[in-house]
Design an enzyme around this catalytic site. Structure first.
Site, mmCIF file in Angstrom:
data_model
loop_
_atom_site.group_PDB
_atom_site.id
_atom_site.type_symbol
_atom_site.label_atom_id
_atom_site.label_comp_id
_atom_site.label_asym_id
_atom_site.label_seq_id
_atom_site.Cartn_x
_atom_site.Cartn_y
_atom_site.Cartn_z
ATOM 1 N N ASP A 97 2.251 13.155 -30.180
ATOM 2 C CA ASP A 97 1.884 12.614 -28.865
ATOM 3 C C ASP A 97 0.753 11.607 -28.992
ATOM 4 O O ASP A 97 0.727 10.589 -28.281
ATOM 5 C CB ASP A 97 1.451 13.741 -27.923
ATOM 6 C CG ASP A 97 2.619 14.576 -27.427
ATOM 7 O OD1 ASP A 97 3.746 14.034 -27.360
ATOM 8 O OD2 ASP A 97 2.405 15.758 -27.110
ATOM 9 N N LYS A 138 2.936 24.911 -28.050
ATOM 10 C CA LYS A 138 2.185 23.967 -28.878
ATOM 11 C C LYS A 138 1.001 24.605 -29.600
ATOM 12 O O LYS A 138 0.584 24.111 -30.653
ATOM 13 C CB LYS A 138 1.715 22.782 -28.033
ATOM 14 C CG LYS A 138 2.861 21.897 -27.564
ATOM 15 C CD LYS A 138 2.348 20.665 -26.832
ATOM 16 C CE LYS A 138 3.494 19.768 -26.394
ATOM 17 N NZ LYS A 138 3.003 18.524 -25.745
ATOM 18 N N GLY A 165 -6.211 18.538 -18.137
ATOM 19 C CA GLY A 165 -5.400 19.570 -18.757
ATOM 20 C C GLY A 165 -5.146 19.285 -20.228
ATOM 21 O O GLY A 165 -5.854 18.500 -20.867
#
Length: 272
Positions: free
Chosen positions: A105, A68, A130
């Site tokens: 997302d 990512k 995270g």
């Protein structure tokens, strides 16, 4: 018949990914028979070479860990949404040859909450700090009018979440993981921990709860989600996020305005 178009999900490991099932179901349900969607085991070292081999039939890519951030130098531009969390999970190949990165997302999380009637919240709590927690913060920047308490295990993580809050325009208050049970007082709780990370909190879920969004989908339900459901609280899981973010990817890849949500959700529910 139009020329075949391709899309795929990349990552390592990737065998577990449900994305091919979801996107293929969408193509078939909406009659896009010239479209295909695959998966490829690709790590950071192999990513540049994979990009070099892509032909004009490619419309887009879905990316999971560890790609990512590794993909960003290979792109011509990234959207403000992706830049806000320095993470790209979607690459769209434009007709003019540009490679554009986005992050679905964040709107996917917002859309999943909206579907459950959570359009605004006065405060929220995040369990964990995270990469997924930064996306959760970015989503909360769109719907939370007050403070977000983030429960973390170290001062380093606390500093990171403070910095993300400043960057995203969210009022973040880090709190020690030892006090994580206090998160359950919030009207919206987003759990971003790995599998088993909140199991020890499940027995402490109070009688009255708000909404829980646990981003895991395997194993499911988590101990926390099961305890929350037993209390009668609304629960969203990782499949809700996965399906909604995939809907945004479908629209970007195909340009088709029709909604594949039902087909994708049925495909996710029917997984082996």
């Amino acid at each position: 018949m139009s020329a075949p178009r391709r899309a795929a999900v990349l990552g390592s490991p990737i065998a577990h990914s449900l994305s091919p099932r979801l996107h293929t179901a969408a193509y078939r349900a909406l009659g896009l028979d010239d479209w295909s969607y695959d998966r490829f085991e690709i790590d950071e070292a192999a990513l540049p070479g994979f990009f070099e081999r892509l032909g004009p039939e490619w419309a887009g890519l879905s990316l999971t860990m560890p790609l990512k951030r590794a993909v960003i130098p290979l792109l011509d531009e990234i959207t403000d949404t992706a830049a806000s969390v320095e993470a790209v999970n979607t690459v769209v190949f434009r007709p003019d040859g540009r490679k554009v990165g986005d992050n679905t997302d964040i709107p996917g999380l917002v859309a999943a909450l909206h579907e459950r009637g959570v359009d605004k919240t006065e405060s929220a709590a995040i369990l964990g700090a995270g990469a997924t927690a930064s996306s959760a913060l970015a989503a909360l920047a769109r719907i939370c009018t007050g403070e977000v308490t983030v429960y973390v295990r170290s001062e380093r993580r606390a500093d990171e979440m403070r910095q993300w809050g400043e960057r995203l325009g969210v009022r973040v208050r880090p709190a020690d993981w030892a006090d994580a049970v206090r998160a359950f007082d919030a009207p919206l709780v987003i759990s971003t921990t790995p599998a088993g990370g909140t199991d020890d909190l499940a027995a402490q879920v109070p009688a009255q709860v708000g909404t829980l969004f646990d981003v895991l989908y395997e194993p499911w339900p988590t101990a926390l989600a099961a305890a929350w459901q037993a209390r009668g609280g609304p629960v969203l899981g990782g499949l809700d996020l996965l399906v909604h973010q995939a809907v945004f990817q479908f629209h970007q890849f195909t340009g088709d305005p029709r909604s594949p949500l039902t087909a994708m959700r049925e495909a996710a529910a029917a997984r082996d």
